[in-house]
Scaffold this motif. Structure first.
Motif, PDB file in Angstrom:
ATOM      1  N   LYS A  13       1.028  -1.280  -0.074  1.00 50.21           N
ATOM      2  CA  LYS A  13      -0.071  -0.028   0.016  1.00 50.21           C
ATOM      3  C   LYS A  13       0.746   1.145  -0.185  1.00 50.21           C
ATOM      4  N   PHE A  15       0.822   5.551  -0.036  1.00 49.04           N
ATOM      5  CA  PHE A  15      -0.056   6.979   0.156  1.00 49.04           C
ATOM      6  C   PHE A  15       0.913   7.818  -0.813  1.00 49.04           C
ATOM      7  N   THR A  49      -3.745   1.368   9.103  1.00 46.30           N
ATOM      8  CA  THR A  49      -4.048   1.282   7.438  1.00 46.30           C
ATOM      9  C   THR A  49      -4.287  -0.362   7.109  1.00 46.30           C
ATOM     10  N   TYR A  52      -7.996  -1.116   7.855  1.00 46.62           N
ATOM     11  CA  TYR A  52      -8.768  -0.600   6.906  1.00 46.62           C
ATOM     12  C   TYR A  52      -9.100  -1.336   5.689  1.00 46.62           C
ATOM     13  N   MET A  57     -12.795  -1.425   3.569  1.00 45.58           N
ATOM     14  CA  MET A  57     -13.266  -0.102   3.240  1.00 45.58           C
ATOM     15  C   MET A  57     -12.307   0.510   2.419  1.00 45.58           C
ATOM     16  N   ASP A  58     -10.787   0.033   2.641  1.00 44.28           N
ATOM     17  CA  ASP A  58     -10.003   0.689   1.773  1.00 44.28           C
ATOM     18  C   ASP A  58      -9.652  -0.282   0.700  1.00 44.28           C
TER      19      ASP A  58
ATOM     20  N   LYS B 321     -21.336   3.908   6.314  1.00 47.55           N
ATOM     21  CA  LYS B 321     -20.690   3.152   5.107  1.00 47.55           C
ATOM     22  C   LYS B 321     -19.859   1.949   5.787  1.00 47.55           C
ATOM     23  N   ALA B 322     -18.991   2.241   6.853  1.00 46.96           N
ATOM     24  CA  ALA B 322     -18.140   1.074   7.567  1.00 46.96           C
ATOM     25  C   ALA B 322     -19.132   0.060   7.989  1.00 46.96           C
ATOM     26  N   ASP B 408     -15.511   8.747   1.039  1.00 43.20           N
ATOM     27  CA  ASP B 408     -14.692   7.527   1.410  1.00 43.20           C
ATOM     28  C   ASP B 408     -14.364   7.437   2.811  1.00 43.20           C
ATOM     29  N   PRO B 409     -15.224   6.606   3.607  1.00 45.89           N
ATOM     30  CA  PRO B 409     -15.132   6.225   4.773  1.00 45.89           C
ATOM     31  C   PRO B 409     -13.662   6.298   5.447  1.00 45.89           C
ATOM     32  N   VAL B 410     -12.880   5.687   4.651  1.00 45.41           N
ATOM     33  CA  VAL B 410     -11.536   5.631   5.225  1.00 45.41           C
ATOM     34  C   VAL B 410     -10.941   6.987   5.728  1.00 45.41           C
ATOM     35  N   ARG B 414      -9.911   7.824   9.382  1.00 47.27           N
ATOM     36  CA  ARG B 414      -8.624   7.920   9.689  1.00 47.27           C
ATOM     37  C   ARG B 414      -8.093   9.312  10.743  1.00 47.27           C
TER      38      ARG B 414
END
Ligand SMILES: Nc1ncnc2c1ncn2[C@@H]1O[C@H](COP(=O)(O)OP(=O)(O)OP(=O)(O)O)[C@@H](O)[C@H]1O
Ligand SMILES: [Mg+2]
Lengths: 226, 415
Positions: A13, A15, A49, A52, A57-58, B321-322, B408-410, B414
């Motif tokens: 992943k 960023f 991270t 998620y 969700m990610d 959403k989560a 975007d839930p993340v 976060r």
């Protein structure tokens, strides 16, 4: 062979803001059904991270994620939402409840969304969960009138409502005193053993971690212990 | 769209937790819809007054004997193109004036169901004389019953009695302006002279005032039979046949149908009075433009408020959403809010719009035949206002809802 609850293969992943940063590096592991697992590591090592991504969700990652035998990488957002609703219970690092709703309503919400049981049954089950966590007397209070710890307990009760295959917690006991931490730990232990639910909990609490079945440790985005 | 109970519950919680903003949004819809209703009712009221006034002397369709319209080519359709025609100094001689044998046409018209009233008229240009005063005007020989049916002339009789026309062979009703010019009052005598020089003495048995100067200053009424006698015409002779139809906007097709039946000129009111129709249409356009503008402004109000809501609730959207609520659920939750706002605002707007109309309808306005400002109450205005209001709120609510569904839930969770 025991069934797999979750498996991750060659997960990477990045960023890109403010500059490209490789957060998770080549992570692969498997978790069996009914395992109670601690995810540890220093601050900034990438635990949240990773969680998620595991929670679906990610979706911005490389590699593959499989939960309960279904490959989730590449699925549409709406499909993932439905999957989350049914199979994943999530406790956030910061307790997030809907402030307009009572504690009880908050707990009921994922089950109402799932819509597989009559409302009365959901209500009973929600009350039962709150009782399990010792906050049944707060059931009717609006969520924004609860203390931080109480909110976290409600969030845990909510994560359990649909009896998900996997319960993920980002420091689920971070705001709790040692007595409540103990209660939550025992509940997780029980769920894993009795119902075969899988638990993944991020924790900074060495005591908590050492009592789990297994510890995954991250350092600078690499899995250094599993 | 079937809104799930859970989504509805969340929408409702959002609305009630921010009661003040919800009220402001509802009020903006209320205002938009009530103004739409008021503007349209008022404009329709003005239009109806105008046409009502016009139709107090003007029929929806008029049949009369016209001279050929195109005088430059009298032989068109009479000889083939190969034949050379040369006419020097052409003059039109109208052999047949007026309509003879009107019974035939009247009977035929009686069979058309769209027609609501018919009356024959015999209009003659005459001089009215009282002593030395001489005024040019129009003597209308009319059918007492049918004339009133079409034009409601009896209600404009301010002195005397309309129905007396049927009783006295020497009775005449004068327009109020005409009577004044001639210094005539009830029961006075007036001398009428035709173009051919025939003179007859009549007794004034009534005064008519329609508030239309063109009528009041020139017109007089007698019974049609006596008018025929005056100019020595047979029974059945008329100059005009006046027709009213059930829907006065719907004259074109009917005129065409009648044209097939008679050789005479068939003229719908729009043709003879283009300015009336144009004024009506222009007023309608103004009403629609203004009211739609108000609705759009109301729409921006809702858009703004819903956008604020979405920004305020962004953390909750992320939590939902989560927990597994998908984009469609989020759209439902926020769209439901704007639709509830739209429906409540719509109902309030209908009530308020009606009240404003009633109040305005009581404001004195004494000009022409008016007593108060005119309002026409039409249920279609109310329905349209509600429908337009809902469409506006739907669009204004959809855009923020769409935005909410794309959170975007993340990113939010976060922190
Ligand atoms: N949206 C983002 N954009 C860029 N970098 C990010 C973003 N979110 C997190 N990071 C970085 O990624 C790394 C991992 O962050 P993460 O939140 O996963 O840490 P963590 O292990 O959960 O820490 P903690 O124990 O404090 O919660 C950190 O260095 C962080 O600065
Ligand atoms: Mg973290």
């Amino acid at each position: 062979m025991e069934q797999l609850a979750l498996s991750v293969k060659e997960l990477n992943k990045y960023f890109h803001e403010p500059q490209t940063f490789h957060v998770l590096k080549d992570i692969s592991f498997e978790i069996k059904k009914g395992e109670f697992l601690a995810l540890t590591g220093k601050s900034g090592s990438g635990k949240s991270t990773l969680l998620y991504i595991l929670s679906t969700m990610d979706t911005a990652y490389e590699g593959t994620l499989t939960i309960n035998g279904s490959k989730l990488t590449g699925k549409a957002q709406n499909e993932l939402a439905a999957f989350r609703n049914e199979h994943i219970g999530f406790v956030f690092q910061f307790h997030y409840l809907l402030p307009e709703f009572s504690a009880l309503d908050n707990v009921m919400l994922p089950a109402l969304k799932l819509g597989k049981k009559p409302v009365e049954e959901i209500r009973e089950k929600a009350l039962e969960n709150l009782k399990l966590l010792g906050i049944e007397n707060q059931a009717m209070k609006p969520a924004n009138k609860l203390s931080g710890g109480q909110q976290q307990l409600v969030a845990i009760a909510r994560a359990l409502i649909n009896e998900p295959t996997i319960i993920m917690g980002d420091e689920p006991t971070g705001n709790l005193d040692s007595k409540n931490t103990r209660i939550v730990f025992d509940i997780f232990r029980e769920l894993a053993k009795e119902r075969g639910q899988t638990i993944i909990a991020v924790t900074h609490d060495d005591d908590f971690a050492s009592n789990c079945d297994r510890i995954l440790e991250l350092m600078d985005g690499k899995l250094i212990h599993q | 769209m079937i809104v799930s109970k859970t989504n509805y519950k969340i929408a409702n919680a959002h609305l009630t937790s921010r009661l003040k903003q919800t009220l402001v949004a509802i009020l903006s819809v209320t205002f938009g819809i009530s103004m739409y209703i008021f503007m349209n009712s008022f404009m329709t009221g003005v239009n109806d007054t105008q046409t009502g006034l016009a139709f107090s002397t003007l029929a929806h369709i008029r049949i009369y004997n016209d001279i050929p319209k195109d005088n430059t080519n009298l032989f068109k359709n009479k000889v083939d193109d190969e034949t050379l025609v040369k006419v020097r100094n052409p003059k039109i001689i109208q052999y047949t004036e007026g309509i003879k044998n009107s019974e035939k046409i009247l009977n035929m018209l009686d069979t058309i169901p769209e027609i609501s009233g018919i009356t024959p008229q015999l209009n003659i240009n005459v001089f009215f004389r009282n002593g030395a005063t001489k005024v040019n005007g129009m003597l209308s020989g009319i059918d007492v019953v049918h004339e009133d049916q079409l034009f409601g002339t009896a209600q404009y009789v301010i002195e005397g009695n309309w129905i007396d026309l049927d009783r006295r062979s020497d009775g005449i009703l004068l327009g109020s302006g005409l009577a004044k010019k001639l210094s005539l009052r009830l029961n006075d005598n007036v001398i009428v002279t035709t173009e051919e020089g025939i003179t007859k003495n009549y007794k004034v048995i009534g005064i008519v005032e329609t508030t239309l100067a063109s009528v009041d200053n020139t017109r007089a009424y007698i019974r049609i039979g006596f008018a025929r006698q005056l100019i020595s015409k047979n029974i059945g002779y008329v100059t005009d046949i006046q027709i009213n139809v059930k829907d006065y906007n719907n004259t074109a097709a009917l005129s065409e149908q009648i044209r097939q039946m008679t050789p005479y000129k068939v003229e719908p009111w729009q043709e003879a009075n283009g300015q009336l129709e144009a004024a009506n249409k222009l007023r309608n356009i103004i009403a629609i433009a203004v009211s739609l503008t108000i609705l759009i402004v109301a729409g921006f109000g809702i858009y703004n408020i819903m956008n604020m809501t979405v920004n305020e609730k962004i953390r909750e959207i992320a939590i939902l959403k989560a927990m597994g609520f998908d984009g469609k659920d989020i759209i439902q939750i926020f769209l439901t809010q704007s639709i509830i706002i739209g429906i409540l605002g719509g109902i309030a707007g209908i009530v308020f719009g009606y009240l404003v109309s009633v109040v305005v309808n009581h404001i004195p306005f004494k000009i022409a035949s008016l007593e108060t400002l005119p309002i026409t109450y039409r249920s279609s205005d109310y329905v349209m206002a509600f429908v337009f209001g809902l469409i506006t709120t739907f669009i204004a609510g959809y855009l923020p809802a769409k935005k909410a569904s794309q959170v975007d839930p993340v990113e939010i969770i976060r922190g």
